[in-house]
Design a protein around this motif. Structure first.
Motif, short mmCIF file in Angstrom:
data_model
loop_
_atom_site.label_atom_id
_atom_site.label_comp_id
_atom_site.label_asym_id
_atom_site.label_seq_id
_atom_site.Cartn_x
_atom_site.Cartn_y
_atom_site.Cartn_z
N ALA A 58 0.73 -1.50 0.29
CA ALA A 58 -0.32 -0.32 -0.45
C ALA A 58 0.80 1.10 0.03
O ALA A 58 0.25 2.24 -1.06
CB ALA A 58 -1.07 -0.55 1.37
N GLU A 59 1.67 1.55 0.70
CA GLU A 59 2.70 2.53 0.91
C GLU A 59 3.31 2.59 -0.24
O GLU A 59 4.57 4.07 -1.03
CB GLU A 59 3.21 2.30 2.42
CG GLU A 59 3.31 2.55 3.34
CD GLU A 59 2.64 3.68 3.65
OE1 GLU A 59 2.56 4.95 3.25
OE2 GLU A 59 1.08 3.76 4.70
N GLN A 61 2.29 1.93 -3.21
CA GLN A 61 0.98 2.66 -4.27
C GLN A 61 1.00 4.04 -3.78
O GLN A 61 1.05 4.63 -5.23
CB GLN A 61 -0.35 1.59 -4.44
CG GLN A 61 0.24 0.14 -4.56
CD GLN A 61 -0.83 -0.56 -4.78
OE1 GLN A 61 -1.79 -0.08 -3.71
NE2 GLN A 61 -0.70 -2.46 -4.30
N GLU A 116 7.26 -0.97 6.04
CA GLU A 116 6.17 -1.56 6.89
C GLU A 116 7.43 -3.04 5.40
O GLU A 116 7.51 -3.88 5.99
CB GLU A 116 5.36 -0.98 4.82
CG GLU A 116 4.56 -1.91 4.62
CD GLU A 116 3.09 -1.54 3.63
OE1 GLU A 116 2.14 -2.02 3.06
OE2 GLU A 116 3.49 0.06 2.76
#
Length: 134
Positions: A58-59, A61, A116
């Motif tokens: 997610a990070e 992206q 992450e």
């Protein structure tokens, strides 16, 4: 993700911003066409090279999207400067401007990405040895 692996592109991003500011004042090499090519800068290359490894995160992206927005806005600032609205362009790139906001957001997102990835690597479950970035 090794710490040095992240700080080099962040430092390159800061250097790119310095070139942009010089260009907004009419002293630098950047043009709207160069600024719009987000894979031309070192950070853009770094993101592209790591997409096979981190693209599902997610990070990552978010970082990719914010990087795109940053270059789009840098292009806009250069277009403003080139059209005689240099003061507006400089304000957009200044401490309280949109470009600076995007830059801060990008750096913070990269820092979260680092954490992450570190968490996933600690678990050892994100990728096998053949897919681990070097």
């Amino acid at each position: 993700m090794r710490l040095m692996e992240l700080w080099s592109p962040i430092r390159a991003h800061a250097e790119w911003i310095a070139l942009l500011r010089e260009s907004l004042y009419g002293q630098g090499p950047l043009t709207p066409a160069l600024a719009s090519d987000e894979e031309r800068c070192e950070l853009g290359q770094w993101l592209k090279e790591r997409k096979p490894f981190y693209g599902h995160l997610a990070e990552y992206q978010v970082a990719e999207q914010v990087h795109h927005e940053f270059h789009r806005h840098a292009t806009y600032c250069l277009q403003l400067a080139n059209s005689g609205r240099r003061a507006d362009a400089i304000a957009e790139a200044g401490e309280n401007g949109e470009l600076r906001r995007l830059s801060r957001r990008l750096v913070k997102t990269l820092q979260r990405l680092k954490h992450e990835v570190a968490d996933i690597e600690a678990e050892g479950s994100a990728w096998g040895p053949q897919n681990r970035p070097g």
